[in-house]
Each structure stands twice: as C-alpha cells, then as structure tokens.
Design a protein around this motif. Structure first.
Motif, PDB file in Angstrom:
ATOM      1  N   ALA B 112       0.836  -1.200   0.000  1.00 25.28           N
ATOM      2  CA  ALA B 112       0.000   0.000   0.000  1.00 25.28           C
ATOM      3  C   ALA B 112       0.877   1.260   0.000  1.00 25.28           C
ATOM      4  N   PRO B 113       0.294   2.396  -0.394  1.00 26.96           N
ATOM      5  CA  PRO B 113       1.103   3.614  -0.551  1.00 26.96           C
ATOM      6  C   PRO B 113       1.720   4.096   0.751  1.00 26.96           C
ATOM      7  N   ILE B 254      -3.635  15.682  -0.909  1.00 23.09           N
ATOM      8  CA  ILE B 254      -4.638  15.528   0.151  1.00 23.09           C
ATOM      9  C   ILE B 254      -4.700  16.802   0.983  1.00 23.09           C
ATOM     10  N   GLY B 327       0.959   1.991   5.149  1.00 19.27           N
ATOM     11  CA  GLY B 327       0.036   1.820   4.034  1.00 19.27           C
ATOM     12  C   GLY B 327      -1.297   2.519   4.254  1.00 19.27           C
ATOM     13  N   MET B 328      -1.490   3.069   5.452  1.00 19.46           N
ATOM     14  CA  MET B 328      -2.699   3.865   5.686  1.00 19.46           C
ATOM     15  C   MET B 328      -2.499   5.227   5.007  1.00 19.46           C
ATOM     16  N   VAL B 329      -3.588   5.726   4.436  1.00 17.29           N
ATOM     17  CA  VAL B 329      -3.504   6.990   3.702  1.00 17.29           C
ATOM     18  C   VAL B 329      -4.383   8.005   4.409  1.00 17.29           C
ATOM     19  N   SER B 330      -3.825   9.171   4.686  1.00 16.79           N
ATOM     20  CA  SER B 330      -4.621  10.207   5.341  1.00 16.79           C
ATOM     21  C   SER B 330      -5.686  10.714   4.378  1.00 16.79           C
ATOM     22  N   THR B 331      -6.696  11.361   4.928  1.00 17.86           N
ATOM     23  CA  THR B 331      -7.785  11.876   4.100  1.00 17.86           C
ATOM     24  C   THR B 331      -7.928  13.375   4.351  1.00 17.86           C
TER      25      THR B 331
END
Lengths: 186, 349, 255
Positions: B112-113, B254, B327-331
């Motif tokens: 994941a990114p 983001i 791999g968690m992506v902020s929003t």
C-alpha cells in the motif's frame, strides 16, 4: 471544488474499475479534470474492488476521498462499508439485484436499479456496471452520454464494435430505468 | 492537444522514452510493475534495451554499465537493494534516473502507498557521502514532466536522480499531456564505449589515496552546492496564512483539499509543497515560517521530511507533525482536523 | 656471401599491457593472467573495441595494467555491469576479470544469471582458493582441510561445505557456449591457458554465447608458501579437486 466525487465498490470482477474509468475518461474528453484511483490501502482487503473518481472543472486536490458525494454499491458489504461515509445530501446507487437490504440513511438520495437483471436481459450480466453508470448519469449528469459513447468506442475498437454498442445500450437502459427514481430526501 | 488518460507509472515510462531512454533494467516489485511492463512493450520497438534482471542488485549494476540515458524503477525493498549500486554510480559520477514508488515498510511491509523512503532517498546514496537529487511529483502530469527534468539533471550533474512517488501516484489515472520526443545530446565523454580513440576511459569510484578520495568528495559536495539552483517548490494560499501545511507528493494533494476546506471554514491555511526533496527548499520553508504562526507537516510516514522542515524553520515557529503510515492513507477531513487543531493552538497562545 | 639475416621479434610486451610495475605480490599469477589477456586482445585486434570490467579483490586495479576502457564494479557485480555495457553496445567486446570471492561467493547470483542469459561476454575467473586482498580468508573454492585466516583449523565441510567448482556449475547452462579450466603453474599450462582465453574471446566475437575461463592461480602470501612451493602445491592439491580441460566449446572455435 470538485464537480463530483464518487466511490464505486463491489466484488472483484464486477467491472467496478471499468465503471470508474469510463466516467473519468469521459470527463477528460469533455475538457474536465479527473482522477481515477483503484483500491488502495485497507480498501484492498476482502476480495472487494473499489475505485475513487473525482471530476472537476479546475485543479483536483485530493484524489483520495473519505466522504464521497456519490456511492455506487454493487454488493452488500460495499453498501455497509461505504454508505455511512456518503456526504449528507449525497447519492447512493445500489444494484438491487445484488443488495436487498435498505440503505440505512435518511439524509441521502437513494437509487435502486436491478442492474444485474437488466444486464442479463441485454445479454450479458457483466454489463451491470454500465447499467449503474447510466443510473448515475441520470441522477448526476456530470458527463454527457456522447462522451461515454466515445470512450466505449475507444475501449471496444473494431472488430469489437458490437460490444461497444451493447455497453452503450446498457448505459442508456440504466438511465431510463433510474430517471426520476431517486427517492427524495425525507 | 488531447491529453492521454493514463496511470502515473505508465506516464513516467512514456516520458522516459520521449526523453531519449536508451536502456531500462529492473526487477518486478509491486506497486510499480506497470512501469517495466510498459517499457517491455514499448522500449524495444523504439530502439532501446529492456532487460529484466535477476535482482535489483544486478539491475542497478547493469544501469551502472549502460553509458547512456538509462532508467531503473522499484519500490521500497528493491530500493534498499539498490543502495550499494547507487553508491558506486554517485562515486563514479555516472548518471541515471531511479524511480521509487514507495510502499509500506519496514521489512516486507505491504504494497500500500507510503512515504517512508524519504530518509533513504534524500540523506545518502548508499554508503559513503553521496547524494541523489530527488524529485517528488504530486500528479500524473508532474510525474511525466519531472521525468524529463530528471534525465536532464542526471546528465547535467552526472549524478543519479530519484523520482520519489508512491503506490497511489503510480496507479492513479489522470489526464496527461506528453512532451514531444527529444534526442538527447550524445555527449557521453565519460562513458566506457570501447571507442578506441584517445586514452582508455576508466569509470571507477576507487581512490586508494585518501587525498584523492577527499578531492573526489569535495568535487561531489561542490556539485551538490551548485545543485541548490535546481530547488523547486510551490506555494498555495500562503499570502495571509496563519497555518502553513508542508507536504510533498500525494500527501500534498490531500493537504491541498484540506487547505481549501479550512479556508471555507475561515481558517487561514496555506500549503508549501517541496518538489525537489534534495536539494530541499530550505530557504522557502524558512521564509514561510517567518510569516506564519504555525507549521504543520504531514507525510505518509512516522515523520521524516519534518526533520528538514524543522532545520529550515530553525525555531521560528512551532512545527507540528501528522503522519499515517504502514500503508494507511490520510484523508482531507483528517488533515482538516489537524489544521484546525494547529490554528486553535496559536489562537490560544 | 650470406645476406644478413633479418631480426625477428619473438617476444615482447603486448601493447595492451601497460608498462608499469604492478602492485601484485611476488609470485602471484595475476601478472601472467593479465599478460595473456593483453596478448589475446592484441592478437585478435580488439584493442579499439574492448571494454573490461574490474571486480573487487586484488585485481581491482586491473585498469592500471590493461590499456582498454575499463569500468570498476562493486563486489560480485561485474557480470551485471558487463551485461549493461554489452546490451547497450552489442558490437563491443566486453570481459570481466574476477576472483573467486568476487565471482563465486558474493557475486554468485550475477554470474549464474549472466551465464544463463547467454550474455555475449567473456569472464576471466581467477581461482586461487583464498581471499587475497582481504588477508587470506576462506573462499568458496578453499580446499577441504585448507587453513585460512577464517578457518584456522582447516576448512571443515560440515561447517562450510565443499569447494565450489564454478566451471562445472556453469558449463551445463544452455547460455554458456565456452567453459574451461586452465592453470598458470607451468609454461605448458600457461600456453594452454592463452589458447583457452583466445577461444573464449572468439566465442564472444562469433556471438555464440557466454564464455568463461577459470584459471587456477597461486597466492603465495595468502597460502603462506614460497612462489615455487605454491606452484607445486597448486598442481598437487588443486588439480585433483579442480580438473583441467574444456568443459564446453563450440565446434566453430575449437583448436
């Protein structure tokens, strides 16, 4: 500001990514900006496929959308997962052939389309994604049917022009089935 | 001209071909495999060499031998394996373009990114005292444009140039206007071409005499000082900002939406986006830090670029950090929340 | 009246071999190997189209002694560097010059895959059963029972396995067109070694595939022997473990 941001979700193989790609590419053909993002991060789990599309006249900031205006749900788990995130006043499009439970929100518009059944009637259940795209365009005309036709012609070049025509029929069928079907906000 | 609608990985690949790419060596790793796959299809038909190596270790050493415009691409674990080779390229002053589409780490991590390779990319090219020049695009168009820039910088400075993206940028599709093809000047006076005229050419990073190795290092450091003129950054809504968000690559996308939403809510937020991570736009960050009341750095890491921001800000204002990683992506709503917290912090002060 | 007989040059320094003292230890066979490579490059007329790749080890400075374009490679990576050069410039002649630690330990992956791809390169492989430059440590080719600075009681195969036979390992690969093992321990062997190097380069020139010449060499300092004892030891101890001969040779370039 974005003209539209959307999350489409379903099982892998239902054509979720393609639905998003047709929408985004059609927007680009009309001179708009668009981003298309396939499943990423935790969204990749559990055999579900998601894609996120943002369409805007100007610069697009985040291609990552936490609170979409529109959700297209092609199965129950996708509805359960993403419906709570839809912005108030937004739109939830549900494939009624695949999801029988109601949308547990009173602050969004809901369109239910028998997409799989309708696609089957047109000859191929795999076109349920295009039926749902038609339903989306009837509710939120963010791109023209003409642009969608151009994308499909590009995606199914000769000798597959029959597939392009069939997909266009699925889109127009979805538009007809859902025109005026959006339940008003209660 | 009608833009193409394409993935970041493929836009970089096509842009590289149009920059006169002669050879690509690589090893498959997610999430950048579209890039070698594209080149496997398209580079040979345009007269270039495509070769899938047995490892990233071998691939970077093939790059070292290419003697022409050459590219290699990878993601985190592969970037680690390339460090040895990159050190030799830097030491021997051999140019190349290396693409790292970052994924979650450490170790095998996930696909994941992420932005956790900032330190590895910007602080040292492998062992020793060398550096990569590092470019960080935030859109598919910019990935395409900076690929051309990367080749030009690599040739100009005879140094590897990294394009630091992430899995999200690589797999995202956006409209992109591709640049016209160029035929790069074949001024490769340094390359071992076996051309036979003049004295034999030697490419090496070996100096057994410390005086000679120090001189080589001085030359490299002088080069990096000269490269300060290549600094690129972009500011957004900074004029009257109280809160300056600093972010690069996908985090900046983001953050930009979060900044707009903050403005809608009456919070004077702006964005500083470093485009070159090395050389880092320290002066720009310093100037902005002198005008705003608080700085918020956001990355998809546990906090790496924030160290450069703190060095640049040099205590002028508080610097806060918000990161997601693994791999968690902020929003945008998450970053908006952080901006509001930062704003309330300075209001309370 | 007899006409004056013209002078015939029967021996001389090959032009590719640079006239300079080497840094090699007394009795080391690197000098012989360098000379043979230089002679072959000169005799085949390849000086203006050859690129060498130097490895890490005692021969790291090979470019000080051989007057062709040279690139110095990281530990074990010479075949990968040679691949990069040759793929971009397929018309050039590319060779690597590697020792046993470099080629058969840290660079095992690179040599096997370059060979398996059938890279049109020539590998000069110096096997002296020990790490020379780092100070006489065990190599993958160290003989069983042989004392080194890291096997002070002798190489124990239970701990370290057996000497790696590189020529035998690579020869069966379809990409390998020429593989041989020669020795530098006597004038006769040196002459055979030169013929082998020539065939290896000819294999490359003919575009037939990968070629390798493994050369059994001495390291008197690393072995703790006099140069003459080292030559004897090489033949007595290494020959049984590393048999000489051409393991694979294309018919076209056979002598």
């Amino acid at each position: 500001m974005a003209a539209l941001d959307l999350i489409a979700a379903g099982f892998g193989g239902q054509g979720i990514l393609f639905l998003g790609e047709v929408l985004a590419w059609a927007a680009v053909l009309e001179g708009k900006n668009a981003t298309w993002l396939p499943s990423y991060g935790p969204e990749q789990r559990g055999g579900t496929a998601t894609c996120t599309v943002v369409v805007a006249g100007g610069t697009i900031g985040s291609p990552v959308v936490a609170d979409p205006e529109v959700l297209v749900a092609m199965n129950g788990p996708s509805l359960d997962k993403f419906a709570p995130r839809v912005r108030p006043g937004g739109l939830v499009i549900v494939d009624a052939s695949m999801v029988d439970r109601p949308v547990a929100r009173s602050d969004v518009r809901v369109v239910r389309v028998d997409a799989v059944a309708q696609a089957a009637a047109l000859g191929d259940v795999r076109m349920a994604n295009m039926v749902l795209l038609g339903a989306l365009l009837a509710a939120v005309p963010v791109v023209s049917l003409d642009a969608v036709k151009r994308v499909l012609a590009d995606q199914f070049p000769p000798p597959n022009e029959a597939l392009a025509a069939a997909n266009v029929k699925a889109v127009t069928g979805g538009m007809a089935a859902s025109r005026g079907a959006a339940q008003p906000l209660r | 001209m009608m833009p193409a609608f394409t993935k970041g990985n493929e836009a970089i690949a096509e842009s590289a071909i149009r920059a006169g790419l002669r050879a690509y060596f690589g090893y498959p790793v997610t999430p950048q495999s579209e890039l070698p796959e594209y080149l496997a299809r398209r580079l040979p038909e345009r007269g270039g060499v495509f070769l899938q190596a047995e490892s990233e270790i071998a691939a970077i050493n093939m790059v070292y031998g290419a003697g022409a415009r050459v590219m290699i691409s990878t993601s985190g674990p592969g970037f680690s394996l390339m460090q040895e080779g990159l050190s030799y390229l830097v030491g021997a002053e051999v140019p190349c373009v290396v693409v790292d589409m970052m994924r979650g780490g450490p170790g095998l991590g996930n696909i994941a990114p992420a932005q956790g390779d900032y330190f590895q990319a910007t602080k040292s090219a492998g062992h020793g005292d060398g550096r990569l020049l590092v470019l960080a695009p935030w859109s598919v168009q910019e990935a395409c444009d900076l690929t051309r820039v990367a080749f030009d910088l690599a040739d100009r400075y005879r140094n590897p140039v990294a394009i630091l993206g992430d899995g999200l940028l690589g797999q995202m599709m956006e409209p992109v206007v591709l640049p016209a093809p160029v035929e790069p000047a074949r001024d490769v006076a340094w390359a071992t071409t076996g051309a036979g005229s003049g004295p034999a050419r030697v490419i090496t990073s070996l100096d057994l005499e410390p005086e000679a190795l120090e001189a080589r290092n001085r030359r490299l450091q002088e080069k990096y000082r000269r490269a300060q003129q290549e600094v690129r950054w972009e500011g957004y809504r900074l004029d009257d900002a109280d809160v300056a968000v600093v972010a690069y690559g996908i985090s900046a996308r983001i953050a930009r939406t979060a900044v707009d939403r903050a403005r809608d809510e009456g919070v004077a937020a702006g964005l500083v986006r470093p485009i070159t991570l090395f050389p880092f736009p320290s002066q720009a960050v310093r100037d902005v830090a002198s005008r705003v009341r608080i700085v918020l750095v956001t990355e998809l890491s546990a906090g790496q670029m924030v160290e450069d921001v703190r060095l640049a800000a040099d205590g002028r204002v508080p610097v806060r950090f918000y990161g997601r990683f693994g791999g968690m992506v902020s929003t945008p709503p998450e970053i908006l929340d952080q901006i509001e917290q930062a704003a309330s912090e300075v209001r309370a002060a | 009246m007899r006409p004056e007989s013209p002078m015939t040059r029967v021996f001389g320094r090959p032009p590719v071999l640079i006239e300079t003292p080497t840094h090699y230890c007394p009795g080391c066979t690197h000098g012989i190997a360098h000379r043979l490579v230089a002679e072959v490059i000169d005799e085949l007329g390849l000086r203006g189209r050859t690129i060498g790749v130097a490895s890490v080890g005692c021969s790291v400075l090979a470019y000080h002694y051989l007057d062709v374009d040279f690139q110095q490679a990281a530990h074990g990576r010479a075949p990968a560097v040679a691949t990069g050069i040759k793929r971009v410039l397929p018309g050039r002649v590319v060779f690597t010059y590697q020792g046993d630690g470099d080629l058969a330990a840290i660079g095992t992956a690179e040599i096997i895959h370059a060979a398996n791809r059938g890279e049109r390169i020539t590998v000069i492989f110096i096997n002296n059963a020990v790490y020379g430059m780092t100070g006489g440590q065990m190599a993958p080719t160290t003989l069983v029972g042989m004392r080194t600075t890291t096997t002070p009681a002798g190489r124990d195969p239970v701990v370290y396995g057996f000497p790696l036979r590189v020529a035998e390992l690579l020869a069966p690969l379809p990409g390998v067109a020429y593989a041989s093992r020669v020795a530098l321990s006597s004038p006769a062997h040196v002459n055979r070694a030169k013929r082998s190097i020539r065939r290896a380069f000819q294999t490359q020139l003919d575009g037939l595939g990968f070629s390798i010449v493994e050369m059994l060499s001495t390291c008197p300092v690393g072995w703790g022997q006099t140069p003459i004892d080292a030559m004897r030891w090489l033949e007595a101890e290494m020959f049984p473990v590393f048999p000489l001969g051409e393991l694979k040779a294309p018919a076209e370039v056979k002598a």
